[in-house]
Write an enzyme that holds these catalytic residues in place. Structure first.
Site, short mmCIF file in Angstrom:
data_model
loop_
_atom_site.label_atom_id
_atom_site.label_comp_id
_atom_site.label_asym_id
_atom_site.label_seq_id
_atom_site.Cartn_x
_atom_site.Cartn_y
_atom_site.Cartn_z
N ASP A 1 73.45 95.67 31.83
CA ASP A 1 74.86 95.68 31.47
C ASP A 1 75.68 95.87 32.73
OD1 ASP A 1 73.98 95.48 28.92
OD2 ASP A 1 74.74 97.41 28.22
N ASP B 1 77.42 93.05 16.27
CA ASP B 1 77.38 94.48 16.54
C ASP B 1 78.09 95.20 15.40
OD1 ASP B 1 76.34 93.68 19.02
OD2 ASP B 1 78.34 93.54 19.89
#
Length: 236
Positions: free
Chosen positions: A8, A127
């Site tokens: 990330d 998500d």
């Protein structure tokens, strides 16, 4: 079962968050391309990269770093974060990215995603908080159930769906297997679990379902909770 090590990116650094909170970012590397090379040396064939800055801004902000990662390895790289139009999809694919993850736009404009899936290798990112879809870097929670959104892409030609239980993400508390299976059953396409891996047992649990095709591993590796070289040797 494919293990996807995760990188990330925040301001060019490899970081991990807890429950998607940007303020919780912990830097693990200032040279993410070296991390990617390490993953390849361990036996990885795929790499999962998220442009966190891009997810919040709605446009890619770590292009240079991602391009360097792609150049430094022979890994198949899937990238997400702030990709909302065809031009950005093409930008990533032209730089050597294997496939592109569409998240927020999948909720807002599923027809666009279906159209892109007919032309490009697209993965849908779903998500969820408490089962409902979250977008804009997880800052906004909708009233749409994650399983209902997954159903929309059942016959859309997407390469797969990545589903993340945000409450589990970065917490090392175990994967929400039931939620992942719910997405897999609703969509009928390859489903990748994300969020909560705490060790190799979680990967085995997912593999044993026979219905989940992959798992993303982030914080468990960075915090020394899992031996990825061993994991790759056991599941590939």
């Amino acid at each position: 079962m494919i293990i996807y090590p995760a990188i990330d990116l925040k301001q060019g650094n490899a970081v991990r968050l807890s429950k998607g909170e940007m303020s919780s970012a912990k830097i693990y590397s200032h040279t993410p391309w070296d991390l990617a090379q390490n993953f390849q040396d361990m036996g990885a064939t795929w790499l999962h990269v998220v442009d966190l800055d891009g997810a919040f801004a709605g446009e890619p902000l770590n292009l240079k770093t991602i391009k360097t990662i792609v150049k430094h390895t022979n890994l198949n790289v899937q990238v997400g974060g702030g990709i909302r139009d065809e031009e950005r999809i093409k930008t990533y694919l032209d730089m050597g990215v294997t496939r592109v993850i569409l998240g927020s736009v999948a909720l807002k404009d599923p027809d666009f995603v279906k159209k892109m899936a007919q032309k490009y290798p697209i993965v849908v990112g779903i998500d969820a908080k408490d089962g409902y879809v979250a977008t804009e870097g997880w800052a906004d929670v909708s009233k749409i159930k994650a399983s209902d959104l997954a159903l929309k892409f059942a016959d859309a030609g997407v390469c797969g769906i990545i589903c993340t239980d945000i409450s589990k993400d970065g917490m090392l508390g175990g994967v929400n297997v039931d939620f992942t299976l719910e997405i897999a059953h609703a969509s009928g396409v390859e489903t990748i679990a994300s969020g909560g891996v705490s060790g190799f047992d979680d990967i085995l649990c997912l593999k044993n379902t026979k219905e989940i095709s992959g798992v993303i591993v982030g914080k468990a590796y960075y915090e020394g909770k899992i031996d990825l070289k061993y994991a790759f040797s056991q599941v590939l």
